[in-house]
Write a protein that holds these residues in place. Structure first.
Motif, PDB file in Angstrom:
ATOM      1  N   ARG A   1       0.808  -1.211   0.000  1.00 14.41           N
ATOM      2  CA  ARG A   1       0.000   0.000   0.000  1.00 14.41           C
ATOM      3  C   ARG A   1       0.849   1.272   0.000  1.00 14.41           C
ATOM      4  NH1 ARG A   1      -2.651  -2.789  -1.611  1.00 14.41           N
ATOM      5  NH2 ARG A   1      -4.842  -3.419  -1.319  1.00 14.41           N
ATOM      6  N   GLY A   2       2.136   1.092  -0.241  1.00 11.35           N
ATOM      7  CA  GLY A   2       2.956   2.296  -0.328  1.00 11.35           C
ATOM      8  C   GLY A   2       4.419   1.963  -0.507  1.00 11.35           C
ATOM      9  N   THR A   3       5.133   2.915  -1.082  1.00 14.82           N
ATOM     10  CA  THR A   3       6.589   2.776  -1.228  1.00 14.82           C
ATOM     11  C   THR A   3       7.236   4.100  -0.852  1.00 14.82           C
ATOM     12  OG1 THR A   3       6.316   3.422  -3.534  1.00 14.82           O
ATOM     13  CG2 THR A   3       6.537   1.059  -3.108  1.00 14.82           C
ATOM     14  N   SER A   4       8.370   4.013  -0.164  1.00 12.52           N
ATOM     15  CA  SER A   4       9.173   5.227   0.083  1.00 12.52           C
ATOM     16  C   SER A   4      10.641   4.825  -0.040  1.00 12.52           C
ATOM     17  CB  SER A   4       8.860   5.837   1.450  1.00 12.52           C
ATOM     18  OG  SER A   4       9.085   4.900   2.488  1.00 12.52           O
ATOM     19  N   PRO A   5      11.154   4.906  -1.291  1.00 13.23           N
ATOM     20  CA  PRO A   5      12.542   4.485  -1.525  1.00 13.23           C
ATOM     21  C   PRO A   5      13.554   5.322  -0.735  1.00 13.23           C
ATOM     22  CG  PRO A   5      11.348   4.773  -3.600  1.00 13.23           C
ATOM     23  CD  PRO A   5      10.471   5.323  -2.519  1.00 13.23           C
ATOM     24  N   TRP A   6      14.689   4.712  -0.533  1.00 16.76           N
ATOM     25  CA  TRP A   6      15.804   5.369   0.178  1.00 16.76           C
ATOM     26  C   TRP A   6      16.704   6.007  -0.867  1.00 16.76           C
ATOM     27  CZ3 TRP A   6      16.094   6.659   5.071  1.00 16.76           C
ATOM     28  CH2 TRP A   6      17.308   7.098   5.595  1.00 16.76           C
ATOM     29  N   ILE A   7      16.602   7.201  -1.214  1.00 15.48           N
ATOM     30  CA  ILE A   7      16.232   8.368  -0.433  1.00 15.48           C
ATOM     31  C   ILE A   7      16.158   9.550  -1.401  1.00 15.48           C
ATOM     32  CG2 ILE A   7      18.681   8.800   0.194  1.00 15.48           C
ATOM     33  CD1 ILE A   7      17.473   9.790   2.964  1.00 15.48           C
ATOM     34  N   LEU A   8      15.569  10.643  -1.029  1.00 13.10           N
ATOM     35  CA  LEU A   8      15.381  11.801  -1.921  1.00 13.10           C
ATOM     36  C   LEU A   8      16.725  12.388  -2.364  1.00 13.10           C
ATOM     37  CD1 LEU A   8      13.382  13.909  -3.206  1.00 13.10           C
ATOM     38  CD2 LEU A   8      13.674  15.261  -1.127  1.00 13.10           C
ATOM     39  N   LYS A   9      17.622  12.635  -1.416  1.00 17.24           N
ATOM     40  CA  LYS A   9      18.852  13.371  -1.730  1.00 17.24           C
ATOM     41  C   LYS A   9      20.060  12.688  -1.079  1.00 17.24           C
ATOM     42  CE  LYS A   9      19.728  17.334   0.523  1.00 17.24           C
ATOM     43  NZ  LYS A   9      21.126  17.231   0.982  1.00 17.24           N
ATOM     44  N   ASP A  10      21.192  12.673  -1.741  1.00 14.11           N
ATOM     45  CA  ASP A  10      22.429  12.174  -1.129  1.00 14.11           C
ATOM     46  C   ASP A  10      22.631  12.912   0.200  1.00 14.11           C
ATOM     47  OD1 ASP A  10      24.493  11.848  -4.172  1.00 14.11           O
ATOM     48  OD2 ASP A  10      22.717  10.759  -3.431  1.00 14.11           O
ATOM     49  N   PHE A  11      23.098  12.221   1.220  1.00 14.92           N
ATOM     50  CA  PHE A  11      23.257  12.854   2.530  1.00 14.92           C
ATOM     51  C   PHE A  11      24.571  12.433   3.168  1.00 14.92           C
ATOM     52  CE2 PHE A  11      21.220   8.790   3.125  1.00 14.92           C
ATOM     53  CZ  PHE A  11      21.772   8.264   4.303  1.00 14.92           C
ATOM     54  N   ARG A  12      25.045  13.268   4.064  1.00 15.82           N
ATOM     55  CA  ARG A  12      26.336  13.017   4.719  1.00 15.82           C
ATOM     56  C   ARG A  12      26.226  11.848   5.691  1.00 15.82           C
ATOM     57  NH1 ARG A  12      30.239  17.015   4.228  1.00 15.82           N
ATOM     58  NH2 ARG A  12      29.422  18.927   3.319  1.00 15.82           N
ATOM     59  N   SER A  13      27.243  11.000   5.633  1.00 19.82           N
ATOM     60  CA  SER A  13      27.341   9.930   6.627  1.00 19.82           C
ATOM     61  C   SER A  13      28.808   9.592   6.832  1.00 19.82           C
ATOM     62  CB  SER A  13      26.614   8.664   6.160  1.00 19.82           C
ATOM     63  OG  SER A  13      27.039   7.561   6.966  1.00 19.82           O
ATOM     64  N   PRO A  14      29.221   9.495   8.088  1.00 20.10           N
ATOM     65  CA  PRO A  14      30.635   9.172   8.359  1.00 20.10           C
ATOM     66  C   PRO A  14      30.980   7.732   7.996  1.00 20.10           C
ATOM     67  CG  PRO A  14      29.388   9.448  10.400  1.00 20.10           C
ATOM     68  CD  PRO A  14      28.451   9.731   9.287  1.00 20.10           C
TER      69      PRO A  14
END
Ligand code: GCU
Length: 608
Positions: free
Chosen positions: A549-562
Motif C-alpha cells: 500500500r505504499g513505497t518510500s525508496p531510500w532516499i530523496l537526496k544524497d546525505f552526509r554519513s561518516p
C-alpha cells in the motif's frame, strides 16, 4: 465533560520518563510540559549569533562557565570570556560553521545576552526547537533545565530567573554518542551538533492554552472532537473554540485542572487530502489567552490490507528524506528548506514522505500540511539499541511524547513509527511493544508502524515477512535492498513476498548508491545506470505484491554519513539519493517519477 485519558497519560508517562533520566543527571530541573503551537504565539526570537566555547575536556562545568565570568582584579583566574569569544549562528549545527568543528563531537557552550522587560501577569518560557543531543540551560547564572534528545522541542520556565533589562542565557550542548542513547552509537547519518532549531522566549498569561487535540472523529466524519488543556489553571476556566469558516463555535468550561473535552458537529467540512490540503483557521480563547492554528480534518485508518484516507483506499507514493539543507552544508531548518525539499518530493509525484529517522523541524510537517503530503514521523530507535536498559526506554518514550505533543494537530501526519531496522529479540519486542502502547495511548487517531528488515530465513528469493512486532502494528514497513546489499537487480524478478499478517505493507526503503554523473553499464555498480536498473526491477516486483500500500525508496537526496568513505564516489556521502547534494537529478529519479505519475493517473489523484 469528563477528563481525558490521553492527556493525563501523557503527563504521567513524561514525568516517569524524566524521573528515570534525571536519576542519571545532576541537574535539578526538567523541562516543563511542552507548549504547543509556539509558532503562532507572541515570542521573542533569540536566533542569531551566540558566543561559543568548545569544551572538549568537559571542563566548563567545573570552571562554572554558567556564571558568565569576566577576568578582573578580584577574579584573576577566569580563563574564559564569552563576550570576547567567536560566534555561531542559531539555528544551525556547529559542524559546518567552523572548519575546526566539522568533525567535533563533545560539548560546546553557547552564550547570548538579550534585553527583556517583563509584562504584568505573564509567565515566560525559554523554548528550544531542538538541541542535539544533551542540553543544560542557565539563565542569569540560575540552572533552568536539562534536556536529552536531539530532534524534539522542550521549554523551560524562565519567569523567576528573568531580570528587567539585560539577561544572559548560557546553554551547554553535548552531542557525544553513547550506547544507551536514542539514537545509539552508529547511525548512518552525520551527527550535527548544536542549537539546530529556533530558540525563542515565549510569553504567556498565568493561565494559558498549553496543549490541545482537535481532530475529525474516525467514527463520524461530520464530527470534530478533542480536548484542550490549560497550563497554570487551578480553578475551572471559561473557554471558547471557534472555526469561523465553518460558522462553528462552542463556549465551555474546563475542570479545575484546566482540562476540557468537546465535540462539534461539523457540516460542510472540506476534508484534508493531498489533492486538496484544506486547512481551517481554528481559534481558541480563554479570559486571558487566545491562540490560532491552521488545522486540516481527515480520517486515517486501515481495513484489512487497505489504508483508508477519509474512507477511501489510497496508495502512498512516497520518498524517504533526511533533514539536511539544500545548497549549503548542514542541518535543514525553517520554511525555505522545507519548501524546497518537499517541493522536490512533489515533483517526483509523491503524496507521502517518510521523515527519517527522527522528528524533523516543525516547519517541515507544517509545510507538508500546506503542500498536501502525508507524513511518516519516526523516533530514532535505530538499529542496535540498548533494549534491556529501562533508561534507554525512558529516553525513547520521552521523545515519542514530545513529538506527539508538538505535531498531534497536523493532518499530514498519518503514521507514528517507533523504530527502524531493530534486530529481533524478546527484549527488543518488549521495548517496541511499550512504545507502541504509549503511542496509541497518547494518540488513538493515527496509525502505528515501524520499519523492519527482519524476515525469516526461508528459501532464497522467498521473503516471509513474519517479524513478530508486526502483530502490534496497524501498518508495517519493510526495508529491503535487493539488487544492492543483496544480490543483483534481476533477482527481484524472481523474488516473492508473503506474510502471515492481514495488514497493509509499505516498502519503507529500497534503492542503491550512484554517484551523479558517473555513467556506465547497467551492471556497473555506483553508476546512474545501475541505480536506474534497481528502480526498474524494484517497481516491477513490488507492483505484484497484493498487500503493498505504499513505497518510500531510500532516499530523496544524497546525505552526509561518516560511514561512507569511498574516494571519488562517496566522499562522506550516502549516495542512494535520487538527487545529488547539489540538486542534480539522477536517472532513477525519472523512473520513480514515471511510476508515481502512472499510479496517480490510475487512481484519479494526479500529482499537482
Ligand atoms: C538502512 C537504514 C538507513 C541507511 C540505509 C543505507 O536501511 O535504515 O538509515 O542509510 O540502510 O544503508 O543506505
Amino acid at each position: 465533560m469528563q477528563s481525558v485519558k490521553p492527556v493525563r497519560a501523557a503527563k504521567m508517562l513524561s514525568c516517569f520518563a524524566w524521573i528515570s533520566i534525571l536519576a542519571l543527571s545532576s541537574f535539578a530541573q526538567s523541562p516543563s510540559s511542552l507548549i504547543q503551537n509556539v509558532i503562532n504565539r507572541k515570542t521573542i526570537s533569540l536566533n542569531g549569533d551566540w558566543h561559543y566555547i568548545a569544551d572538549p575536556h568537559e571542563e566548563g562545568t567545573a570552571r562554572r562557565y554558567y556564571l558568565n565570568g569576566k577576568l578582573s582584579g578580584t577574579r584573576p583566574f577566569v580563563e574564559y570570556d564569552f563576550n570576547a569569544s567567536p560566534t555561531l549562528r542559531v539555528p544551525g549545527d556547529w559542524n559546518f560553521q567552523r572548519p575546526e568543528l566539522q568533525l567535533y563531537e563533545g560539548t560546546v557552550w553557547y552564550q547570548k545576552s538579550f534585553d527583556y522587560h517583563a509584562s504584568a501577569n505573564t509567565r515566560v518560557f525559554l523554548y528550544f526547537g531542538a538541541a542535539n543531543y544533551h542540553a543544560r540551560v542557565w539563565l542569569n547564572e540560575k540552572p533552568l533545565c536539562e534536556h536529552e534528545g536531539g530532534f524534539t522541542p522542550f521549554n523551560c520556565e524562565a519567569t523567576a530567573a528573568l531580570q528587567d533589562g539585560q539577561n544572559v542565557v548560557i546553554v551547554s550542548v553535548n552531542d557525544a554518542r553513547h550506547a544507551d542513547d536514542i539514537p545509539s552509537l552508529r547511525p548512518d547519518w552525520f551527527n550535527y551538533g548544536g542549537l539546530t532549531r529556533d530558540v525563542r522566549l515565549v510569553e504567556v498569561p498565568r493561565q494559558f492554552i498549553e496543549q490541545y487535540s482537535i481532530q475529525l472523529d474516525r467514527e463520524n466524519m461530520g464530527r470534530i472532537n478533542g480536548w484542550i488543556r490549560l497550563g497554570g489553571a487551578s480553578t475551572p476556566q471559561k473557554l471558547s473554540l471557534r472555526i469561523p469558516e465553518l460558522k462553528l463555535s462552542t463556549e465551555t468550561t474546563t475542570d479545575k485542572e484546566g482540562l476540557v473535552r468537546f465535540t462539534l458537529n461539523a457540516s460542510g467540512l472540506q476534508l484534508w487530502s493531498p489533492e486538496k490540503p484544506k486547512l481551517y483557521r481554528v481559534e481558541i480563547s480563554t479570559e486571558s489567552d487566545q491562540i490560532v492554528d491552521d488545522i486540516g480534518f481527515r480520517t486515517i485508518e486501515t481495513h484489512g490490507t487497505d489504508i483508508l484516507l477519509n474512507g477511501r483506499s489510497i496508495f502512498l507514493r512516497g520518498i524517504d528524506m533526511h533533514e539536511e539543507a539544500v545548497n549549503r552544508p548542514g542541518r535543514a531548518h525553517g520554511d525555505d528548506d522545507a519548501r524546497t525539499l518537499l517541493g522536490w518530493a512533489k515533483e517526483l509525484g509523491c503524496n507521502f514522505v517518510r521523515l527519517a529517522h527522527y522528528p524533523h523541524d516543525e516547519s517541515m510537517v507544517r509545510m507538508a500540511d500546506r503542500l498536501g503530503l502525508m507524513v511518516w514521523s519516526e523516533v530514532p530507535v535505530y538499529q542496535g539499541v540498548d533494549f534491556k536498559n529501562p533508561q534507554t526506554l525512558a529516553k525513547a518514550q520521552q521523545q515519542l511524547t514530545e513529538v506527539i505533543a508538538r505535531d498531534r494537530n497536523r493532518a499530514a501526519i498519518i503514521l507514528w513509527s517507533v523504530s527502524n531496522e531493530t534486530p529481533k529479540s524478546p527484549e527488543r519486542n518488549a521495548f517496541l511493544h511499550q512504545l507502541i502502547v504509549m503511542a496509541r495511548t497518547l494518540d488513538p487517531t493515527r496509525l502505528i508502524t515501524t520499519a523492519t528488515n527482519q524476515t525469516s530465513a526461508g528459501e532464497q528469493h522467498k521473503k516471509v515477512l513474519d517479524d513478530p512486532i508486526i502483530a502490534d502494528l496497524d501498518v508495517f514497513g519493510v526495508n529491503e535492498y535487493i539488487g544492492w546489499y543483496e544480490g543483483v537487480p534481476s533477482d527481484l524478478d524472481i523474488t516473492t513476498w508473503t506474510t502471515p499478517y492481514n495488514k497493509p505493507m509499505i516498502v519503507s526503503e529500497f534503492g542503491g548508491d550512484a554517484k551523479q554523473g558517473f555513467h556506465g553499464a547497467t551492471s556497473q555498480r555506483w553508476t546512474e545506470e545501475y541505480q536506474e536498473d534497481i528502480y526498474k526491477h524494484q517497481i516491477a516486483a513490488l507492483r505484484k505484491i497484493p498487500f503493498l500500500r505504499g513505497t518510500s525508496p531510500w532516499i530523496l537526496k544524497d546525505f552526509r554519513s561518516p560511514h561512507r568513505n569511498l574516494p571519488g564516489i562517496q566522499d562522506g556521502y550516502n549516495r542512494k539519493g535520487l538527487i545529488s547534494e547539489s540538486g542534480e537529478r539522477k536517472k532513477a529519479f525519472y523512473v520513480l517519477q514515471k511510476f508515481y505519475r502512472e499510479l496517480a493517473a490510475q487512481t484519479g489523484t494526479a500529482a499537482q
